[in-house]
Design a protein around this motif. Structure first.
Motif, PDB file in Angstrom:
ATOM      1  N   PRO A  64       3.754  -6.406   1.557  1.00 47.15           N
ATOM      2  CA  PRO A  64       4.437  -7.458   0.798  1.00 47.15           C
ATOM      3  C   PRO A  64       5.891  -7.070   0.539  1.00 47.15           C
ATOM      4  O   PRO A  64       6.195  -5.889   0.372  1.00 47.15           O
ATOM      5  CB  PRO A  64       3.659  -7.521  -0.522  1.00 47.15           C
ATOM      6  N   THR A  65       6.767  -8.063   0.531  1.00 47.05           N
ATOM      7  CA  THR A  65       8.165  -7.787   0.220  1.00 47.05           C
ATOM      8  C   THR A  65       8.296  -7.436  -1.257  1.00 47.05           C
ATOM      9  O   THR A  65       9.050  -6.539  -1.629  1.00 47.05           O
ATOM     10  CB  THR A  65       9.035  -9.016   0.556  1.00 47.05           C
ATOM     11  N   SER A  66       7.548  -8.149  -2.118  1.00 45.37           N
ATOM     12  CA  SER A  66       7.497  -7.789  -3.528  1.00 45.37           C
ATOM     13  C   SER A  66       6.229  -8.362  -4.129  1.00 45.37           C
ATOM     14  O   SER A  66       5.544  -9.171  -3.517  1.00 45.37           O
ATOM     15  CB  SER A  66       8.729  -8.327  -4.269  1.00 45.37           C
ATOM     16  N   GLY A  67       5.938  -7.928  -5.351  1.00 46.19           N
ATOM     17  CA  GLY A  67       4.754  -8.426  -6.040  1.00 46.19           C
ATOM     18  C   GLY A  67       3.684  -7.358  -6.158  1.00 46.19           C
ATOM     19  O   GLY A  67       3.818  -6.267  -5.599  1.00 46.19           O
ATOM     20  N   HIS A  68       2.628  -7.716  -6.875  1.00 48.34           N
ATOM     21  CA  HIS A  68       1.553  -6.763  -7.135  1.00 48.34           C
ATOM     22  C   HIS A  68       0.302  -7.239  -6.412  1.00 48.34           C
ATOM     23  O   HIS A  68      -0.038  -8.408  -6.459  1.00 48.34           O
ATOM     24  CB  HIS A  68       1.317  -6.709  -8.655  1.00 48.34           C
ATOM     25  N   LEU A  69      -0.357  -6.320  -5.730  1.00 51.02           N
ATOM     26  CA  LEU A  69      -1.560  -6.711  -4.998  1.00 51.02           C
ATOM     27  C   LEU A  69      -2.587  -5.594  -5.077  1.00 51.02           C
ATOM     28  O   LEU A  69      -2.299  -4.437  -4.776  1.00 51.02           O
ATOM     29  CB  LEU A  69      -1.207  -7.011  -3.532  1.00 51.02           C
ATOM     30  N   ARG A  70      -3.800  -5.964  -5.515  1.00 44.59           N
ATOM     31  CA  ARG A  70      -4.917  -5.010  -5.535  1.00 44.59           C
ATOM     32  C   ARG A  70      -6.120  -5.701  -4.905  1.00 44.59           C
ATOM     33  O   ARG A  70      -6.455  -6.820  -5.270  1.00 44.59           O
ATOM     34  CB  ARG A  70      -5.289  -4.637  -6.962  1.00 44.59           C
ATOM     35  N   VAL A  71      -6.728  -5.044  -3.954  1.00 38.04           N
ATOM     36  CA  VAL A  71      -7.957  -5.581  -3.374  1.00 38.04           C
ATOM     37  C   VAL A  71      -9.011  -4.485  -3.469  1.00 38.04           C
ATOM     38  O   VAL A  71      -8.773  -3.361  -3.010  1.00 38.04           O
ATOM     39  CB  VAL A  71      -7.759  -6.007  -1.905  1.00 38.04           C
ATOM     40  N   ALA A  72     -10.121  -4.777  -4.097  1.00 36.48           N
ATOM     41  CA  ALA A  72     -11.193  -3.805  -4.300  1.00 36.48           C
ATOM     42  C   ALA A  72     -10.629  -2.514  -4.884  1.00 36.48           C
ATOM     43  O   ALA A  72     -11.025  -1.419  -4.503  1.00 36.48           O
ATOM     44  CB  ALA A  72     -11.932  -3.530  -2.988  1.00 36.48           C
ATOM     45  N   GLY A  73      -9.668  -2.657  -5.774  1.00 33.68           N
ATOM     46  CA  GLY A  73      -9.134  -1.503  -6.484  1.00 33.68           C
ATOM     47  C   GLY A  73      -8.067  -0.712  -5.752  1.00 33.68           C
ATOM     48  O   GLY A  73      -7.565   0.271  -6.279  1.00 33.68           O
ATOM     49  N   VAL A  74      -7.705  -1.113  -4.527  1.00 35.07           N
ATOM     50  CA  VAL A  74      -6.661  -0.355  -3.825  1.00 35.07           C
ATOM     51  C   VAL A  74      -5.501  -1.267  -3.443  1.00 35.07           C
ATOM     52  O   VAL A  74      -5.636  -2.485  -3.394  1.00 35.07           O
ATOM     53  CB  VAL A  74      -7.195   0.358  -2.553  1.00 35.07           C
ATOM     54  N   GLU A  75      -4.357  -0.625  -3.174  1.00 38.66           N
ATOM     55  CA  GLU A  75      -3.194  -1.381  -2.718  1.00 38.66           C
ATOM     56  C   GLU A  75      -3.300  -1.450  -1.196  1.00 38.66           C
ATOM     57  O   GLU A  75      -3.171  -0.433  -0.518  1.00 38.66           O
ATOM     58  CB  GLU A  75      -1.925  -0.649  -3.148  1.00 38.66           C
ATOM     59  N   PRO A  76      -3.531  -2.642  -0.657  1.00 38.02           N
ATOM     60  CA  PRO A  76      -3.936  -2.737   0.762  1.00 38.02           C
ATOM     61  C   PRO A  76      -3.051  -1.991   1.744  1.00 38.02           C
ATOM     62  O   PRO A  76      -3.546  -1.182   2.520  1.00 38.02           O
ATOM     63  CB  PRO A  76      -3.912  -4.236   1.018  1.00 38.02           C
ATOM     64  N   SER A  77      -1.727  -2.218   1.730  1.00 40.22           N
ATOM     65  CA  SER A  77      -0.902  -1.643   2.793  1.00 40.22           C
ATOM     66  C   SER A  77      -0.759  -0.134   2.643  1.00 40.22           C
ATOM     67  O   SER A  77      -0.468   0.569   3.599  1.00 40.22           O
ATOM     68  CB  SER A  77       0.469  -2.307   2.816  1.00 40.22           C
ATOM     69  N   ARG A  78      -0.967   0.397   1.409  1.00 44.40           N
ATOM     70  CA  ARG A  78      -0.829   1.843   1.205  1.00 44.40           C
ATOM     71  C   ARG A  78      -2.122   2.566   1.543  1.00 44.40           C
ATOM     72  O   ARG A  78      -2.111   3.746   1.871  1.00 44.40           O
ATOM     73  CB  ARG A  78      -0.470   2.152  -0.248  1.00 44.40           C
ATOM     74  N   ASP A  79      -3.236   1.876   1.402  1.00 43.05           N
ATOM     75  CA  ASP A  79      -4.531   2.547   1.519  1.00 43.05           C
ATOM     76  C   ASP A  79      -5.418   1.776   2.482  1.00 43.05           C
ATOM     77  O   ASP A  79      -6.566   1.482   2.195  1.00 43.05           O
ATOM     78  CB  ASP A  79      -5.183   2.597   0.131  1.00 43.05           C
TER      79      ASP A  79
END
Lengths: 312, 265, 272
Positions: A64-79
C-alpha cells in the motif's frame, strides 16, 4: 479483533504517458473496512474500480502507498509468507496448478510446501475430492481439464492448508449454469461447516445473492457502499419488477406500493422498491385481479451501481 | 501479393512495439561484439593473416555477426514460433481453411520481422562498432551484394526454423528440434567463429551447408572476399538450399494438413 | 538453533520439491527432452571448440597457452553453469509478471526468489557445469598443485558461482520495472562469461579495471587463476586481489539482495 482490518488504505500507481513524462494515478483512495471471521463478503465495482488492487494489497502482492492494513494479525506485504498459511487465493483467469502434470501432483506439492499435517491433508483432500467431484480427475493432466474442472481443482488447491480466509477473483467466470450452481453450493457449505471467511470479487450478481450477506462497493478507487445487499438496493433506489399475466387484457393495475410501468395486452409490469417485500404487492394483485401467472425480475448489479452514482 | 505485403508490414509493426526488448537486445549484442573485438584483435596480432583476413576484416566480421543474429534469427524465433504455438493450441486448423498459402503467409511475416530487426538490431550495433573500431570500408558492389544476400539468408533460415516448428504436429512440443537446430546454426553459420578459421576438412563441409549463408557468405561479400563468379556461386548455393528447404516445408505441410483434417483439428 | 536450521533448510527442500515436479513435467514430451539433453552440452561446448580452432591458427593468445586458457574457461564455465542451474530461471521474471503467475507465487509460503528460480527447472542445464568441469579437470593436469592452490581453486569456484548468481538475480530485477529487458541481464551474465573465457590481457587496462572494481567479473576466475597458474599480474595490480574473490562475492550478493528487495516492493503487478 477483525480478521481483515483496512484503514485509509491508499495505492497510487505512477503511469508513464506517451511523451508526457509520468503521472500519478490513484487506484485505491482512503478505503476503510473490517471483515469479521466467518463473514461472506462480495467486493464489487466496475472494471478498473480498484477491486484487484485492493485484493492484491490484502494478499501481500502489492505494497500500500499509505494506510493501515492487518490481515489475520499480520501486515500482508511485510509478512507475505506467514500470511500465505492463513489465506487461500483463486484468480479465476489463471491456474496455479501444474499444466503438464496430473492434478494429484499439484495437490501433493502443496501439501509439502505448506507442511500441512499429513492426516489433516488426507482428510481435507478426501473431503474436497468428494464435494468437488474431483475423484475421476486426480490422474488427469491439468491441461486436459475443462475450465470448470480446473476451477474446482484450483479451489481445492487453495483450501488444502485450512486457510482462514479464501479470496476468490471472479470464480464463476466462463462457467456454465450448472457448474456455477454447484460451486456456489460448495462455497456456502464451506463457510457453514468450516467457518472459512470468504471475500469474492465478481461481475455476477447471482454470486452475491447466493453467497454474500454483505456487499462492499468500490468505484474510482473509493468505497461507496458497505452493507447488506437489500440495503444496497435501498440506497441505490433500485427496483424489482413484478410481471403479471392476467387472464384477459385489462386497464393498468392499481395497487398500493407499486407502480404499473408497462402494459402489453394481458401482461403488465409493476415496479416496486427492491428492498420491499414482494408479498404484499403479490397479495394485493391476486386479491383484485384474475391472475394467470406471476414472476419477479431482479435488478442487474451494473444498474444498481449506476443508480448509486446517479443518486450520489 | 498485396496481401503478403500487408502481412509483412503488420509483422514489422508488431515487432516495432517491443521497444524495451530492442534496446535491451542491442545492448547485449554490443557487449558481445566488444568482447569478441578485443579477442580477435589478440588473435590477429598473433597471426596477422589468419583465415585470409586482416584485423580490420576480422573486426568487421564481428559486427556483421552481431548485427545479423536477430535479422537471420540464428538462435531461432520469428514467425515459425507463432505457427508452433498455433499447432499446440490447435488454432492451426483455421489456418488450413484459409484461402491463402500458409507457407507464403508465414514467410511474409518473417520477412517483415527481419526488416525491422535489420533496421534496429542490425544497424545499431554495426554503427556503434564502426565508431569504436577501424572497420573495413566496403566497396559499392560489396555493400550491394551484401544487402542482396540478406533476404536469401532469411529465407533459408526461415525454412529451417519452419521445419523445426512443424515437428510440433507430431511431437506436440518443438523445443527439442528448435534447440538442436539452434546449436547447428550457431556453429555452422560462422557466428561462433568465422568459418575461414576452421581446419580444412571441417571448413569444406561447413562452406556447402545451408547455414554458411547466414553470416559467412554475407560477410565475405561485404569484405569483397568473394567477388565475380565466386560471389555468383555463393548466391547459387544459397538459392539452391532455399529452394530445396522450401519444397521440404511444403511437403511436410501437406502431410500435416492431411493429419489435421483427418483428426478434425 | 533448530529454528534457524529449519529457516535455512526449508527453502532449499522446497526448491528441490518444485524442481523435481518441473523435471517430471518436461518428461511429458520425451522426444523434446532427449533432443534438449543432446543439444545443451553441445551448444555450451561450442565456445571451447572455437578456442581449440583459434589455437589451430595461433600459438598463444594474450600471452597464455591453451591449457592455461582451458583453466580460465573451465572455471568461469563452472561458475556460470552452477549459477544458471540454480537461479538462471530468474531471467524469466518478466514473463511471470506479464502472465500474472508471479502474483500467484506471492501468495505461497515459499520465498518468492526460490519459487521463481525453481520455476521451469531443467536438469539439462547441468550440461554446462559438466562440460566446463571436464575442461577444467583437463587443464588442472598441467597445474603445479600445492595445498594453497587447491584451496584457492575451491574458493574460486564457489565465489564464481555466487558472483554469477548475484548477477543473474540482480540484473533480472530490472524486469520488475520493465518486463521485456531480459537481454540486459544476458549481456552482463553471458557477456561476462564470454569475456572471462579468455585471458584478460586481450583487453585494454581500462576494461580490466572496470571488470575488477565496477562489475567484479574478473574475480570469477582471472585473479585466483593467476595465483594458481603462478603468474604475475600482467597489469601490475596488487596481488591481494588474487585472494579477494570471496570478498567480491559477498559484495555482489549484498547488492543483489538490495536490488531484489527493492524490486519486490516496487512491484506493481499487471493490468487492473
Amino acid at each position: 479483533m477483525a480478521l481483515i482490518e483496512a484503514r485509509d488504505l491508499n495505492r497510487t500507481f505512477s503511469v508513464r504517458r506517451r511523451g508526457a513524462g509520468r503521472r500519478d494515478v490513484v487506484a485505491v483512495r482512503d478505503v476503510t473496512f473490517d471483515v469479521e471471521p466467518g463473514e461472506m463478503v462480495g467486493y464489487i465495482g466496475p472494471n478498473g474500480a480498484g477491486k484487484s488492487t485492493t485484493i492484491k494489497m490484502l494478499t501481500g502482492i502489492l505494497v500500500p502507498t499509505s494506510g493501515h492494513l492487518r490481515v489475520a494479525g499480520v501486515e500482508p506485504s511485510r509478512d507475505r509468507r506467514r500470511l500465505a498459511r492463513q489465506i487461500g487465493v483463486v484468480f479465476g483467469q489463471r491456474t496455479s496448478l501444474w499444466w503438464d502434470l496430473p492434478l494429484r501432483d499439484s495437490f501433493d506439492l502443496l501439501h509439502r510446501i505448506y507442511r500441512t499435517d499429513p492426516a489433516r491433508h488426507r482428510a481435507n483432500l478426501a473431503e474436497f475430492v468428494e464435494l468437488l467431484a474431483l475423484g475421476d480427475l486426480l490422474d488427469t493432466p491439468v491441461r486436459q481439464l475443462s475450465l470448470g474442472q480446473r476451477m474446482r481443482g484450483d479451489i481445492a488447491a487453495a483450501l488444502l492448508h485450512d486457510p482462514a480466509i479464501l479470496y476468490l477473483d471472479e470464480p464463476t467466470i466462463g462457467l456454465d449454469v450448472v457448474s456455477k450452481g454447484r460451486l456456489r453450493e460448495f462455497l456456502r457449505a464451506l463457510n457453514a461447516t468450516r467457518g472459512v471467511t470468504l471475500l469474492l470479487t465478481t461481475h455476477d450478481l447471482q454470486d452475491i445473492e447466493a453467497l454474500c450477506d454483505r456487499v462492499v462497493v468500490i468505484d474510482h478507487g473509493t468505497l461507496v457502499y458497505d452493507g447488506s445487499l437489500p440495503g444496497l438496493h435501498e440506497v441505490g433506489g433500485s427496483t424489482r419488477t413484478l410481471v403479471v399475466d392476467l387472464a384477459d387484457a385489462a386497464p393498468p393495475i392499481a395497487v398500493p406500493g407499486a407502480d404499473t410501468v408497462r402494459v402489453e395486452g394481458p401482461r403488465q409490469w409493476l415496479r416496486f422498491p427492491a428492498e420491499a417485500s414482494a408479498a404484499p404487492v403479490v397479495a394485493a394483485v391476486a386479491a383484485a385481479y384474475d391472475v394467470a401467472d406471476l414472476s419477479i425480475q431482479e435488478p442487474a448489479i451494473e444498474d444498481v451501481i449506476r443508480s448509486l452514482y446517479g443518486s450520489g | 501479393m498485396r496481401l503478403y505485403v500487408a502481412v509483412a508490414r503488420g509483422s514489422f509493426r508488431r515487432y516495432a512495439t517491443y521497444l524495451g526488448a530492442t534496446v535491451a537486445g542491442t545492448f547485449a549484442n554490443t557487449v558481445f561484439g566488444l568482447v569478441l573485438c578485443f579477442v580477435y584483435t589478440a588473435v590477429w596480432r598473433a597471426n596477422p593473416e589468419a583465415g585470409g583476413y586482416d584485423v580490420a576484416d576480422a573486426l568487421t566480421y564481428v559486427w556483421i555477426g552481431q548485427g545479423l543474429i536477430m535479422v537471420v534469427a540464428i538462435w531461432g524465433g520469428g514467425s515459425p514460433d507463432d505457427l508452433a504455438a498455433r499447432i499446440r493450441s490447435g488454432d492451426v486448423a483455421i489456418d488450413f481453411y484459409r484461402p491463402v498459402s500458409i507457407l507464403a503467409w508465414y514467410l511474409a511475416a518473417d520477412l517483415g520481422r527481419a526488416a525491422y530487426h535489420l533496421l534496429s538490431r542490425g544497424v545499431v550495433p554495426f554503427v556503434l562498432g564502426a565508431l569504436l573500431f577501424d572497420l573495413h570500408r566496403p566497396s559499392p558492389s560489396g555493400a550491394a551484394l551484401f544487402l542482396l544476400a540478406l533476404p536469401l539468408a532469411v529465407v533459408v533460415s526461415f525454412a529451417l526454423r519452419l521445419l523445426a516448428a512443424l515437428s510440433a504436429f507430431w511431437l506436440l512440443d518443438d523445443t527439442g528440434p528448435r534447440s538442436l537446430l539452434g546449436f547447428v546454426a550457431l556453429f555452422f553459420s560462422g557466428l561462433t567463429l568465422p568459418l575461414v578459421l576452421f581446419p580444412d576438412g571441417l571448413r569444406h563441409v561447413a562452406l556447402v551447408l545451408p547455414w554458411q549463408s547466414f553470416v559467412q557468405l554475407p560477410a565475405d561479400l561485404f569484405l569483397s572476399k568473394r567477388t565475380g563468379l565466386d560471389a555468383v556461386a555463393g548466391f547459387g548455393l544459397a538459392a539452391a538450399w532455399a529452394a530445396v528447404l522450401l519444397l521440404a516445408c511444403a511437403a511436410v505441410l501437406r502431410r500435416a494438413e492431411r493429419r489435421v483434417v483427418v483428426q478434425g483439428g | 538453533m533448530a529454528d534457524l536450521a529449519a529457516r535455512v533448510l526449508e527453502p532449499v527442500v522446497d526448491f528441490g520439491r518444485i524442481a523435481r515436479l518441473w523435471m517430471r513435467a518436461t518428461m511429458a514430451y520425451p522426444a523434446s527432452f532427449w533432443m534438449l539433453a543432446v543439444s545443451s552440452p553441445l551448444t555450451t561446448g561450442l565456445d571451447f571448440v572455437a578456442l581449440v580452432i583459434i589455437f589451430g591458427n595461433v600459438d598463444d593468445l594474450g600471452g597464455f597457452s591453451l591449457t592455461e586458457i582451458g583453466f580460465l574457461y573451465g572455471a568461469t564455465g563452472v561458475g556460470i553453469g552452477v549459477a544458471d542451474l540454480v537461479v538462471g530461471r530468474v531471467g524469466n521474471l518478466g514473463e511471470l509478471v506479464r502472465t500474472g503467475r508471479l502474483d500467484t507465487m506471492m501468495t505461497k509460503p515459499v520465498p518468492l526468489l526460490v519459487q521463481v528460480c525453481a520455476d521451469g527447472f531443467a536438469l539439462r542445464r547441468l550440461a554446462r557445469v559438466l562440460q566446463s568441469g571436464a575442461v577444467l579437470a583437463w587443464a588442472a593436469t598441467y597445474v603445479d598443485w600445492s595445498p594453497a592452490r587447491v584451496a584457492t581453486t575451491g574458493a574460486m569456484l564457489v565465489s564464481g558461482s555466487l558472483i554469477f548468481a548475484a548477477l543473474f538475480v540482480g540484473m533480472s530485477c530490472l524486469q520488475f520495472w520493465t518486463t521485456d529487458t531480459a537481454e540486459v541481464a544476458n549481456g552482463f551474465t553471458y557477456g561476462g562469461n564470454t569475456a572471462t573465457q579468455y585471458p584478460l590481457t586481450v583487453f585494454p587496462v581500462e576494461v580490466v579495471k572496470a571488470l575488477t572494481f565496477v562489475l567484479p567479473i574478473a574475480f570469477v576466475n582471472w585473479y585466483p587463476a593467476l595465483y594458481v597458474l603462478g603468474r604475475d599480474d600482467p597489469f601490475g595490480l596488487p596481488s591481494w586481489l588474487q585472494h579477494a574473490s570471496p570478498l567480491a562475492a559477498v559484495v555482489c550478493l549484498g547488492a543483489c539482495a538490495l536490488a531484489w528487495r527493492s524490486g519486490v516492493r516496487h512491484y506493481t503487478s499487471t493490468g487492473s
